[in-house]
Each structure stands twice: as C-alpha cells, then as structure tokens.
Write a protein that holds these residues in place. Structure first.
Motif, PDB file in Angstrom:
ATOM      1  N   UNK A 214      45.812  75.099  75.854  1.00  0.00           N
ATOM      2  CA  UNK A 214      44.408  74.767  76.119  1.00  0.00           C
ATOM      3  C   UNK A 214      44.299  73.740  77.251  1.00  0.00           C
ATOM      4  N   UNK A 215      45.328  73.696  78.088  1.00  0.00           N
ATOM      5  CA  UNK A 215      45.266  72.863  79.283  1.00  0.00           C
ATOM      6  C   UNK A 215      45.635  71.413  79.094  1.00  0.00           C
ATOM      7  N   UNK A 216      46.123  71.040  77.905  1.00  0.00           N
ATOM      8  CA  UNK A 216      46.516  69.653  77.660  1.00  0.00           C
ATOM      9  C   UNK A 216      48.024  69.547  77.874  1.00  0.00           C
ATOM     10  N   UNK A 241      38.903  59.508  72.477  1.00  0.00           N
ATOM     11  CA  UNK A 241      39.150  60.952  72.390  1.00  0.00           C
ATOM     12  C   UNK A 241      40.590  61.301  72.740  1.00  0.00           C
ATOM     13  N   UNK A 242      41.195  60.536  73.633  1.00  0.00           N
ATOM     14  CA  UNK A 242      42.557  60.848  74.059  1.00  0.00           C
ATOM     15  C   UNK A 242      43.605  60.470  73.008  1.00  0.00           C
ATOM     16  N   UNK A 243      43.254  59.605  72.068  1.00  0.00           N
ATOM     17  CA  UNK A 243      44.229  59.144  71.075  1.00  0.00           C
ATOM     18  C   UNK A 243      44.378  60.186  69.972  1.00  0.00           C
ATOM     19  N   UNK A 244      45.588  60.715  69.845  1.00  0.00           N
ATOM     20  CA  UNK A 244      45.888  61.747  68.851  1.00  0.00           C
ATOM     21  C   UNK A 244      46.488  61.153  67.587  1.00  0.00           C
ATOM     22  N   UNK A 254      51.867  45.448  67.544  1.00  0.00           N
ATOM     23  CA  UNK A 254      50.958  45.552  66.397  1.00  0.00           C
ATOM     24  C   UNK A 254      50.416  46.963  66.197  1.00  0.00           C
ATOM     25  N   UNK A 255      50.372  47.758  67.294  1.00  0.00           N
ATOM     26  CA  UNK A 255      49.874  49.130  67.229  1.00  0.00           C
ATOM     27  C   UNK A 255      50.811  50.020  68.029  1.00  0.00           C
ATOM     28  N   UNK A 256      51.015  51.246  67.555  1.00  0.00           N
ATOM     29  CA  UNK A 256      51.750  52.238  68.330  1.00  0.00           C
ATOM     30  C   UNK A 256      51.007  53.558  68.194  1.00  0.00           C
ATOM     31  N   UNK A 257      50.971  54.325  69.275  1.00  0.00           N
ATOM     32  CA  UNK A 257      50.210  55.569  69.204  1.00  0.00           C
ATOM     33  C   UNK A 257      50.608  56.570  70.260  1.00  0.00           C
ATOM     34  N   UNK A 258      49.887  57.691  70.250  1.00  0.00           N
ATOM     35  CA  UNK A 258      50.113  58.781  71.192  1.00  0.00           C
ATOM     36  C   UNK A 258      48.780  59.229  71.761  1.00  0.00           C
ATOM     37  N   UNK A 259      48.753  59.453  73.076  1.00  0.00           N
ATOM     38  CA  UNK A 259      47.579  60.015  73.747  1.00  0.00           C
ATOM     39  C   UNK A 259      47.927  61.391  74.294  1.00  0.00           C
ATOM     40  N   UNK A 260      46.970  62.303  74.263  1.00  0.00           N
ATOM     41  CA  UNK A 260      47.128  63.600  74.909  1.00  0.00           C
ATOM     42  C   UNK A 260      45.901  63.856  75.770  1.00  0.00           C
ATOM     43  N   UNK A 261      46.102  64.542  76.894  1.00  0.00           N
ATOM     44  CA  UNK A 261      44.992  64.752  77.824  1.00  0.00           C
ATOM     45  C   UNK A 261      45.320  65.877  78.786  1.00  0.00           C
ATOM     46  N   UNK A 262      44.291  66.326  79.499  1.00  0.00           N
ATOM     47  CA  UNK A 262      44.465  67.327  80.556  1.00  0.00           C
ATOM     48  C   UNK A 262      44.875  66.699  81.886  1.00  0.00           C
ATOM     49  N   UNK A 263      44.793  65.364  81.991  1.00  0.00           N
ATOM     50  CA  UNK A 263      45.125  64.742  83.265  1.00  0.00           C
ATOM     51  C   UNK A 263      45.738  63.369  83.057  1.00  0.00           C
TER      52      UNK A 263
END
Length: 303
Positions: A214-216, A241-244, A254-263
């Motif tokens: 889907x282009x991500x 919205x980018x944070x998955x 203190x925080x760890x995360x993942x972002x996904x995006x089209x760009x």
C-alpha cells in the motif's frame, strides 16, 4: 500488483475483522461472494495480506517484554538476525541502520527468563553487545491491545479453548463447521466460545497488510528521553498517524517505538515534532533496512 479502490476496501475490512465472511466482504464493496473471494485469495497468494489469529502472549505465560539493540562486529548481520528470528519468543527481528546492527523484541515469563534469553543473544558469535529496554507499558500496538504487564490477567481457559486457539493459529479463517469438528463441539457452541475469546481479548483475528503493498516503504525506530515534566508526552506521540508501535520503557530511554510512512520526509517531520514537545530531552532514531521476522502467532506450547 496494482491495487484498486475495491482491493483497498477489502484490505481495510480484513484489518478490522479477519474472519469477516466473503459474503460480508462482497456486500461491503458491491461484489458477489465469488468475486470477493477471488480478490482476497489473490491478495493472500501474493503476500499482500495475511490473516492471523494473534493470541494474547499471557496465554503462553509471557508477561515480560524487552527491546534489544544488538551490536555486532565481524559477522554477517543477516545470519545473526536469522539466528535470533529462530527463537520462538522473539516475534520481531529487523536489520537496521544506526548504532546497533539489528533490533529484536523478546518476550518471557519473568525477569529471570529474560536474563537467560538476553544471554542467549549475547553469546552468539559476532555479537559484541546488547542494550536492553524493558517495557513497562505498551501504549500503542497496531497488532494487539496489550497494555502493561500490570494490566495482564490470567485467562480462564480449558483444553477446548486451547485447542480452538491452536486451530485458529494454523488458519485464522477456518470455517466454524471445521472448527467445531476439530474441538468436538456443536457449531453453535464453538461459535459462542470463539465470540467469548474475542470479547475477552484472548485472541485478535485480523488481516496484516504488507506495508509495501500500500505504498508504505519507510520504517523507522525511535527512542525518547523525557524531562521530569514529560508525563503527557507518551499519549501525544502515540496519537501520531505515523506511529505504529510505542512502549514505555526502563533503561537508556523512557519511550521506544516504530514509525511507518510512505515518505522519509513525513517521518523526519514527525521526529522533529516530537523533539519540539515540551518535556522531551532528546530523540534518537534508526532506519529499518530489512524486516527479518514479524510473527505474533507462534505455537501455544512454549519450548
């Protein structure tokens, strides 16, 4: 494969409910049951989507989660990643660009087991160090509503429930008639059990869409260090919205995360937005180069 609006609508429906019937899918997008089934089967065969029954990790006794940053020297990172991916209790493994060579998530029953699991990674040939972050709360997860370990509770499951979960793990879209035959109950009784397991969040059945389909195609990990006044930052970041995925942690941040995006530009902008939040001390990020493993439905029997 070029996806049209109908395909995207089918994928969105599967993401919401992986067991929605083909008739229901057809009604949703204005196709016959047969046509809807053909489209979904084609996307399944091409790997655009896979439907999984994701069983809550507490069913396997997993209540302790950790994020591992693995540092290597003089070793093939892909080979090491494959070794770690072979561990049943490592649902996520990725080769990254940044200070570590690869990232992994590990789940265990307690801190003692976690210490053993981390030692197993550290002892691999070519690994020179492992930085560990323990999760205290899973704030956002697109795959399963987990919450922190303090929120976990024992589920009252019997042998029939466990058999039903195992059948779903093997094929999440198995018809109720086949599930009933597999567990030795009537179709109505099997359906009632299934609805109870879903309502209690013992299991989530959903379509996991390949992001690239889907282009991500941009995936970025990040960590955040907070000031004393940063208590509200986690909720703000989780709404991006980018944070998955994002978790509160104990360790170097203190925080760890993942972002996904089209760009990459969108991710860069999101990271800058986090840096400017009141209460944020620092932000560090890394790019995911090769997703080696993302599998949240291992066998229910722990090795």
């Amino acid at each position: 494969m070029q996806l049209d609006d109908v395909d995207l609508a089918l994928l969105e429906a599967l993401r919401a409910d992986g067991r929605v019937s083909y008739e229901g899918l057809g009604t949703l997008v204005g196709l016959s049951r047969t046509a809807a089934r053909a489209r979904v089967q084609r996307m399944l065969e091409l790997g655009i989507v896979r439907v999984e029954a994701i069983v809550h990790p507490v069913v396997r006794g997993y209540t302790t989660f950790a994020h591992l940053s693995v540092h290597t020297d003089g070793a093939c990172v892909q080979t090491l990643a494959a070794r770690i991916a072979s561990f049943d209790n490592a649902p996520f493994v990725s080769v990254v660009a940044g200070r570590p060579s690869l990232i992994a998530e590990v789940r265990t029953g307690d801190l003692g087991e976690m210490e053993t699991a981390i030692a197993s990674v550290r002892d691999l040939d070519g690994v020179v160090g492992v930085d560990t972050l323990l999760y205290t709360d899973v704030v956002k997860d697109s795959h399963l509503p987990l919450g922190g370990p303090h929120a976990f509770e024992e589920f009252d499951l019997d042998a029939v429930d466990l058999k039903l979960l195992d059948l779903l793990r093997q094929d999440a879209r198995t018809p109720y008639a086949d599930l009933a035959e597999g567990v030795g109950l009537s179709r109505a009784a099997t359906r009632a059990r299934m609805l109870r397991l879903l309502a209690d969040n013992v299991v989530v059945v959903k379509g996991l869409v390949s992001p690239t389909a889907v282009g991500i195609d941009q995936m970025c990990g990040f960590q955040v260090q907070l000031e004393r006044r940063g208590d509200d930052v986690a909720e703000i970041v989780a709404k991006l919205e980018t944070v998955d995925f994002m978790a509160r942690t104990i360790g170097r941040c203190d925080l760890v995360g993942t972002m996904i995006s089209r760009s990459a530009a969108e991710i860069s902008g999101a990271l800058d937005g986090i840096r400017m939040l009141d209460g944020v001390r620092s932000v560090e990020a890394w790019w995911h180069l090769a997703l080696v493993k993302e599998r949240y439905s291992p066998p229910l029997t722990r090795a």
